[in-house]
Design a protein around this motif. Structure first.
Motif, PDB file in Angstrom:
ATOM      1  N   GLU A  87      -4.696   8.479  -8.260  1.00 20.19           N
ATOM      2  CA  GLU A  87      -5.924   7.677  -8.331  1.00 20.19           C
ATOM      3  C   GLU A  87      -5.657   6.225  -7.923  1.00 20.19           C
ATOM      4  O   GLU A  87      -6.471   5.607  -7.239  1.00 20.19           O
ATOM      5  N   ALA A  88      -4.531   5.690  -8.337  1.00 23.55           N
ATOM      6  CA  ALA A  88      -4.178   4.307  -7.971  1.00 23.55           C
ATOM      7  C   ALA A  88      -4.017   4.192  -6.453  1.00 23.55           C
ATOM      8  O   ALA A  88      -4.465   3.214  -5.842  1.00 23.55           O
ATOM      9  N   ILE A 103       3.788   7.898  -6.298  1.00 28.20           N
ATOM     10  CA  ILE A 103       3.359   9.271  -6.585  1.00 28.20           C
ATOM     11  C   ILE A 103       4.573  10.194  -6.562  1.00 28.20           C
ATOM     12  O   ILE A 103       4.757  11.014  -7.467  1.00 28.20           O
ATOM     13  N   ALA A 104       5.397  10.042  -5.546  1.00 25.32           N
ATOM     14  CA  ALA A 104       6.573  10.903  -5.408  1.00 25.32           C
ATOM     15  C   ALA A 104       7.624  10.614  -6.479  1.00 25.32           C
ATOM     16  O   ALA A 104       8.161  11.534  -7.100  1.00 25.32           O
ATOM     17  N   LEU A 105       7.904   9.351  -6.708  1.00 24.99           N
ATOM     18  CA  LEU A 105       8.981   9.000  -7.643  1.00 24.99           C
ATOM     19  C   LEU A 105       8.616   9.222  -9.107  1.00 24.99           C
ATOM     20  O   LEU A 105       9.485   9.536  -9.920  1.00 24.99           O
ATOM     21  N   ASN A 106       7.353   9.059  -9.441  1.00 20.39           N
ATOM     22  CA  ASN A 106       6.937   9.224 -10.837  1.00 20.39           C
ATOM     23  C   ASN A 106       6.648  10.674 -11.215  1.00 20.39           C
ATOM     24  O   ASN A 106       6.377  10.960 -12.379  1.00 20.39           O
ATOM     25  N   LEU A 143       0.841  -1.201   0.000  1.00 21.20           N
ATOM     26  CA  LEU A 143       0.000   0.000   0.000  1.00 21.20           C
ATOM     27  C   LEU A 143       0.875   1.250   0.000  1.00 21.20           C
ATOM     28  O   LEU A 143       0.642   2.181  -0.775  1.00 21.20           O
ATOM     29  N   CYS A 144       1.890   1.264   0.834  1.00 14.88           N
ATOM     30  CA  CYS A 144       2.784   2.422   0.895  1.00 14.88           C
ATOM     31  C   CYS A 144       3.543   2.629  -0.418  1.00 14.88           C
ATOM     32  O   CYS A 144       3.880   3.764  -0.769  1.00 14.88           O
ATOM     33  N   GLN A 145       3.786   1.559  -1.147  1.00 15.46           N
ATOM     34  CA  GLN A 145       4.449   1.691  -2.444  1.00 15.46           C
ATOM     35  C   GLN A 145       3.636   2.556  -3.397  1.00 15.46           C
ATOM     36  O   GLN A 145       4.204   3.280  -4.214  1.00 15.46           O
ATOM     37  N   THR A 170      -6.078   2.408  -1.296  1.00 13.81           N
ATOM     38  CA  THR A 170      -6.361   2.719   0.101  1.00 13.81           C
ATOM     39  C   THR A 170      -7.795   2.375   0.458  1.00 13.81           C
ATOM     40  O   THR A 170      -8.058   1.802   1.520  1.00 13.81           O
ATOM     41  N   LYS A 171      -8.713   2.686  -0.416  1.00 12.30           N
ATOM     42  CA  LYS A 171     -10.120   2.351  -0.153  1.00 12.30           C
ATOM     43  C   LYS A 171     -10.289   0.836  -0.048  1.00 12.30           C
ATOM     44  O   LYS A 171     -10.951   0.336   0.870  1.00 12.30           O
ATOM     45  N   ASP A 172      -9.697   0.103  -0.972  1.00 12.65           N
ATOM     46  CA  ASP A 172      -9.759  -1.364  -0.927  1.00 12.65           C
ATOM     47  C   ASP A 172      -9.140  -1.889   0.367  1.00 12.65           C
ATOM     48  O   ASP A 172      -9.654  -2.824   0.981  1.00 12.65           O
TER      49      ASP A 172
END
Length: 156
Positions: A72-73, A47-50, A40-42, A78-80
């Motif tokens: 969005e991913a 977001i930061a790396l891309n 999940l943290c990945q 996170t919701k899942d």
């Protein structure tokens, strides 16, 4: 002491020190790896790396363009995750993600994870070395926006 073979081992070793949050989010879980919190943290470290990084001309500052698809991913994941683990305290989860997402980057990740930005007219003679950036971490203002969006998405 545990043997640390990769970033995932290091991640979970650090997470073990968060006993209160672990008991709140994953009561009764013996093996933290079974929580798949690293994965999940990945999503957040992606977001930061891309993000497209660009130097602000005339400064040692870097600005980033964070990708909508990565955000969005992370929101969907996170919701899942919240639904799957029946997590009640979303703020506690997001706080833990914020603290640990930068450790969820494989040690052999080929994306630029950090760097220094030197002044444009740097002569390599002075002691000033510019500004260091850890691109694995989301800036606080960006994190706050993402966290707000995640909470809205989960509660919708």
């Amino acid at each position: 002491m545990s043997v640390i073979n990769d970033s995932k081992d290091y991640f979970y070793l650090g997470l073990q020190n968060k006993k209160e949050q672990i008991d709140l989010l994953w009561p009764g879980v013996e093996n933290l790896e079974s929580t798949q919190f690293y994965e999940l943290c990945q999503k957040y470290s992606d977001i930061a790396l891309n993000a497209i990084k660009q130097r602000i001309p005339g400064t040692c500052d870097v600005q980033g363009c964070f990708q909508f698809t990565d955000i969005e991913a992370a929101k969907r994941a996170t919701k899942d995750y919240v639904m799957g683990w029946r997590i009640k305290d979303i703020d506690a989860l997001l706080s833990l993600i914020h603290e640990f997402h930068s450790y969820a980057v494989a040690w052999d990740d080929k994306r630029t994870t950090s760097g220094s930005v030197l002044p444009e007219n740097y002569d390599y003679q002075s002691m000033y070395a510019g500004k260091y950036y850890n691109f694995k971490e989301l800036p606080d203002d960006i994190w706050e926006q993402i966290a707000r969006e995640v909470k809205e998405y989960i509660c919708a």
